[in-house]
Motif scaffolding. Structure first.
Motif, PDB file in Angstrom:
ATOM      1  N   GLY A 230       0.822  -1.205   0.000  1.00 27.96           N
ATOM      2  CA  GLY A 230       0.000   0.000   0.000  1.00 27.96           C
ATOM      3  C   GLY A 230       0.856   1.254   0.000  1.00 27.96           C
ATOM      4  N   ILE A 231       1.917   1.257   0.791  1.00 29.36           N
ATOM      5  CA  ILE A 231       2.820   2.407   0.839  1.00 29.36           C
ATOM      6  C   ILE A 231       3.517   2.584  -0.504  1.00 29.36           C
ATOM      7  N   LEU A 232       3.950   1.495  -1.111  1.00 29.66           N
ATOM      8  CA  LEU A 232       4.610   1.587  -2.413  1.00 29.66           C
ATOM      9  C   LEU A 232       3.676   2.175  -3.467  1.00 29.66           C
ATOM     10  N   SER A 233       2.409   1.795  -3.460  1.00 27.83           N
ATOM     11  CA  SER A 233       1.488   2.306  -4.470  1.00 27.83           C
ATOM     12  C   SER A 233       1.203   3.789  -4.268  1.00 27.83           C
ATOM     13  N   LEU A 234       1.286   4.276  -3.028  1.00 23.68           N
ATOM     14  CA  LEU A 234       1.088   5.700  -2.774  1.00 23.68           C
ATOM     15  C   LEU A 234       2.211   6.532  -3.373  1.00 23.68           C
ATOM     16  N   ASN A 235       3.406   5.956  -3.459  1.00 26.47           N
ATOM     17  CA  ASN A 235       4.561   6.670  -3.977  1.00 26.47           C
ATOM     18  C   ASN A 235       4.861   6.306  -5.429  1.00 26.47           C
ATOM     19  N   ALA A 236       3.905   5.674  -6.096  1.00 29.84           N
ATOM     20  CA  ALA A 236       4.127   5.237  -7.468  1.00 29.84           C
ATOM     21  C   ALA A 236       4.458   6.435  -8.355  1.00 29.84           C
TER      22      ALA A 236
ATOM     23  N   VAL B 149       9.770  12.940 -33.261  1.00 31.43           N
ATOM     24  CA  VAL B 149      10.541  12.722 -32.038  1.00 31.43           C
ATOM     25  C   VAL B 149       9.692  11.906 -31.075  1.00 31.43           C
ATOM     26  N   MET B 150      10.337  10.951 -30.422  1.00 35.05           N
ATOM     27  CA  MET B 150       9.701  10.169 -29.343  1.00 35.05           C
ATOM     28  C   MET B 150      10.539  10.376 -28.091  1.00 35.05           C
ATOM     29  N   PHE B 151       9.881  10.628 -26.964  1.00 35.11           N
ATOM     30  CA  PHE B 151      10.603  10.836 -25.705  1.00 35.11           C
ATOM     31  C   PHE B 151       9.693  10.469 -24.541  1.00 35.11           C
ATOM     32  N   THR B 152      10.309   9.950 -23.457  1.00 33.13           N
ATOM     33  CA  THR B 152       9.551   9.619 -22.251  1.00 33.13           C
ATOM     34  C   THR B 152      10.105  10.381 -21.058  1.00 33.13           C
ATOM     35  N   PHE B 153       9.231  11.149 -20.404  1.00 33.28           N
ATOM     36  CA  PHE B 153       9.556  11.739 -19.107  1.00 33.28           C
ATOM     37  C   PHE B 153       9.260  10.643 -18.087  1.00 33.28           C
ATOM     38  N   ALA B 154      10.289  10.193 -17.370  1.00 33.54           N
ATOM     39  CA  ALA B 154      10.133   9.076 -16.434  1.00 33.54           C
ATOM     40  C   ALA B 154      10.116   9.564 -14.994  1.00 33.54           C
ATOM     41  N   ASP B 155       9.487   8.760 -14.137  1.00 32.72           N
ATOM     42  CA  ASP B 155       9.446   9.010 -12.692  1.00 32.72           C
ATOM     43  C   ASP B 155       8.881  10.386 -12.360  1.00 32.72           C
ATOM     44  N   ILE B 156       7.726  10.677 -12.901  1.00 33.58           N
ATOM     45  CA  ILE B 156       7.063  11.964 -12.687  1.00 33.58           C
ATOM     46  C   ILE B 156       6.066  11.818 -11.530  1.00 33.58           C
TER      47      ILE B 156
END
Length: 138
Positions: free
Chosen positions: A13-19, A65-72
């Motif tokens: 549950g804690i991990l999903s809150l910080n997803a 162009v293809m790009f991914t902003f990760a960990d947002i």
């Protein structure tokens, strides 16, 4: 042993809150592969088109162009991109301030009589998802 399932449930549950979320961006309609694409991710209305939350210079291939902003983190965001043909790291304009280089915004927000508005370009990311944005340049 009875505490193990409770602990695992609590930990998950804690991990999903910080997803963290990802934003996949596809930008099309470049007139050529010359220059570079300048892309900015904005996280507030006040910073929109002024101060990027994250930004990147990208190589154009096959006029896209293809790009991914990760960990947002979860929240509201908007994207602005322009074709920096002369590689001067800024949107080139004419003497009236009208852009000479193509540009676009998330949600393909319109730009009538000025730049796109935050309310038209913003979108929400949440729940550890990957959101896709397809932007067509003007």
């Amino acid at each position: 042993m009875k505490l193990l399932p409770i602990f695992l449930s609590f930990f998950c549950g804690i991990l999903s809150l910080n997803a963290q979320n990802n934003i996949e961006v596809e930008i099309t309609d470049f007139e050529s592969d010359k220059g570079q694409a300048m892309i900015g991710l904005y996280n507030t209305e006040n910073s929109f088109l002024k101060k990027e939350f994250k930004g990147k210079q990208l190589k154009i291939q096959d006029k896209k162009v293809m790009f991914t902003f990760a960990d947002i983190p979860e929240g509201n965001y908007a994207i602005m991109v322009f074709h920096d043909e002369d590689k001067n790291n800024e949107l080139t304009t004419n003497f009236l301030g009208i852009p000479k280089e193509n540009y676009g915004a998330s949600n393909n927000a319109p730009s009538k009589f000025g730049p796109p508005k935050w309310k038209d370009a913003k979108f929400e990311v949440k729940n550890g998802k990957t959101l896709k944005q397809k932007i067509m340049l003007n």
